[in-house]
Write a protein that holds these residues in place. Structure first.
Motif, PDB file in Angstrom:
ATOM      1  N   THR A  50      18.928  -3.809 -40.487  1.00 15.84           N
ATOM      2  CA  THR A  50      18.499  -3.994 -39.095  1.00 15.84           C
ATOM      3  C   THR A  50      18.880  -2.852 -38.163  1.00 15.84           C
ATOM      4  O   THR A  50      18.313  -2.738 -37.074  1.00 15.84           O
ATOM      5  CB  THR A  50      19.102  -5.288 -38.521  1.00 15.84           C
ATOM      6  N   LYS A  51      19.809  -1.995 -38.556  1.00 13.52           N
ATOM      7  CA  LYS A  51      20.373  -1.024 -37.606  1.00 13.52           C
ATOM      8  C   LYS A  51      19.361  -0.035 -37.043  1.00 13.52           C
ATOM      9  O   LYS A  51      19.550   0.495 -35.950  1.00 13.52           O
ATOM     10  CB  LYS A  51      21.526  -0.251 -38.258  1.00 13.52           C
ATOM     11  N   ASN A  60      27.367 -11.014 -35.204  1.00 11.44           N
ATOM     12  CA  ASN A  60      28.426 -10.145 -35.712  1.00 11.44           C
ATOM     13  C   ASN A  60      27.961  -9.321 -36.903  1.00 11.44           C
ATOM     14  O   ASN A  60      28.417  -8.187 -37.096  1.00 11.44           O
ATOM     15  CB  ASN A  60      29.648 -10.990 -36.099  1.00 11.44           C
ATOM     16  N   ARG A  61      27.037  -9.854 -37.685  1.00 12.71           N
ATOM     17  CA  ARG A  61      26.511  -9.109 -38.827  1.00 12.71           C
ATOM     18  C   ARG A  61      25.667  -7.915 -38.400  1.00 12.71           C
ATOM     19  O   ARG A  61      25.624  -6.901 -39.088  1.00 12.71           O
ATOM     20  CB  ARG A  61      25.672 -10.047 -39.711  1.00 12.71           C
ATOM     21  N   ILE A  62      24.947  -8.057 -37.277  1.00 14.49           N
ATOM     22  CA  ILE A  62      24.042  -6.962 -36.882  1.00 14.49           C
ATOM     23  C   ILE A  62      24.654  -6.034 -35.835  1.00 14.49           C
ATOM     24  O   ILE A  62      23.996  -5.092 -35.393  1.00 14.49           O
ATOM     25  CB  ILE A  62      22.704  -7.521 -36.356  1.00 14.49           C
ATOM     26  N   ASN A  81      27.441  -3.754 -43.790  1.00 18.98           N
ATOM     27  CA  ASN A  81      27.155  -4.974 -44.549  1.00 18.98           C
ATOM     28  C   ASN A  81      25.653  -4.992 -44.807  1.00 18.98           C
ATOM     29  O   ASN A  81      24.907  -4.224 -44.199  1.00 18.98           O
ATOM     30  CB  ASN A  81      27.632  -6.226 -43.789  1.00 18.98           C
ATOM     31  N   PRO A  82      25.162  -5.822 -45.712  1.00 16.88           N
ATOM     32  CA  PRO A  82      23.725  -5.794 -46.056  1.00 16.88           C
ATOM     33  C   PRO A  82      22.796  -6.028 -44.868  1.00 16.88           C
ATOM     34  O   PRO A  82      21.754  -5.378 -44.756  1.00 16.88           O
ATOM     35  CB  PRO A  82      23.597  -6.906 -47.100  1.00 16.88           C
ATOM     36  N   MET A  83      23.159  -6.933 -43.965  1.00 17.56           N
ATOM     37  CA  MET A  83      22.273  -7.202 -42.832  1.00 17.56           C
ATOM     38  C   MET A  83      22.268  -6.020 -41.867  1.00 17.56           C
ATOM     39  O   MET A  83      21.223  -5.644 -41.329  1.00 17.56           O
ATOM     40  CB  MET A  83      22.701  -8.488 -42.108  1.00 17.56           C
TER      41      MET A  83
END
Length: 355
Positions: free
Chosen positions: A45-46, A25-27, A39-41
């Motif tokens: 990574t995007k 969910n973060r990425i 968000n920071p992650m």
């Protein structure tokens, strides 16, 4: 007997699933509402996938430019170069001997390790007098490679082998056109006439982990990047030794496989693709030499040219989105690549059976 999971194991599994859910969910690129998933992650990574494609395509463009700049060579002939057991390099593919065999296969020179394997095998066979009428060759895991058709055009009798059709691995290789389901898969009309092909080529289904005892009297045998898919490092080593049994005394075995050239500690084993290290080749050579066989000197030089320093990274062409394969794919040449995080290239072995 089935072991009932303990409370500790249940908690560990729950924690792992939760961590994976939170990470996924973060990425994610969006929150599911069309808005960026800021968000920071996500921020870190995007764009990683695009960086991969940028690096890959610059490497491919360099490879195509280097190949296009090679001089046009005519009047080449097969000659002896003292080929060693060695790693694939750009310099090899720039050589006259590689250009000669690529020309015989009707493949333009491009800097790809698969082409290196083709020309390496043919050069090794030539240097040991195997490409001439009356010789008998045995190919393992041949798939759709052009070597059998070329050898048939030279009057060489070849037994092409591959996995039985009902083998699960065969179903996987067939999806990437690397499996010889029938003798027709070995026919290359541009290399051999149908009559010569039918006279000199036959097919048999063979498990490389269980070579039948009735395969005997061959002058040479070969395999191209097949033995690293036999399930373990041990299985591949055993295959190389067992591949000498079908040979007559003084016969030649030529095999190429994956070489983990950067990491002398860890490597892949007990997996779909295993990676051999320098120590494996050295131990094998010592073992075979002690039995009276002759192994061409081991050369671990991985090269210093630009394509020797380009280590391709996933995703590879077979895993590209369709829109990219339609628009961007103009060959994906590489000599080195990352396999599950290990830098790898091809390594060829030339072994003469004890007389």
């Amino acid at each position: 007997m089935f072991k009932k999971p303990t409370v500790t194991e249940d908690i560990r599994a729950f924690v792992e699933r939760t961590a994976e859910y939170l990470f996924d969910n973060r990425i994610r690129l969006t929150r599911g509402t069309g808005q960026p998933n800021i968000n920071p992650m996500w921020a870190k990574t995007k764009d990683i996938e695009f960086l991969h494609y940028n690096i890959k395509n610059m490497g491919y463009a360099l490879a195509r430019k280097l190949a296009a700049d090679l001089p046009l060579r005519t009047g080449l002939s097969a000659h002896h170069v003292g080929l060693e057991s060695k790693a694939s390099t750009q310099t090899d593919l720039e050589s006259d001997w590689a250009a000669y065999w690529a020309g015989r296969l009707q493949i333009p020179i491009f800097f790809h390790r698969k082409l290196w394997e083709f020309v390496y095998v043919l050069q090794a066979l030539h240097e040991h007098g195997m490409i001439q009428p009356g010789k008998r060759g045995l190919g393992f895991g041949c798939g759709e490679e052009p070597i059998p058709s070329f050898l048939a055009s030279e009057g060489v009798d070849v037994l092409v082998t591959d996995l039985p059709p009902d083998n699960e691995a065969a179903k996987v290789w067939s999806k990437t056109n690397e499996y010889a389901a029938s003798i027709e898969k070995a026919f290359r009309a541009e290399l051999v006439k149908r009559e010569a092909f039918e006279r000199h080529i036959s097919l048999r289904y063979v498990d490389m982990n269980a070579i039948p005892d009735d395969l005997t009297g061959f002058d040479f045998t070969w395999s191209i990047c097949a033995l690293e898919h036999l399930g373990s490092l041990r299985h591949g080593i055993d295959f190389i030794e067992n591949s000498l049994k079908p040979l007559r005394a003084g016969g030649i075995a030529v095999h190429t496989t994956e070489f983990n050239f950067m990491n002398d500690g860890e490597t892949l084993d007990n997996w779909g693709t295993v990676l051999y290290q320098r120590k494996h080749f050295e131990d094998l050579a010592a073992h075979l030499t002690a039995q009276g066989h002759k192994v061409r000197p081991l050369n671990f030089d991985i090269g210093k040219a630009p394509m020797d320093q380009f280590i391709d990274i996933p995703p590879y062409v077979n895993d590209w989105p369709e829109v990219l394969t339609q628009c961007w794919t103009d060959g994906a040449p590489h000599m080195k690549l990352s396999i599950d995080g290990f830098a790898s290239t091809c390594f060829g072995l030339i072994i003469e059976k004890a007389a």
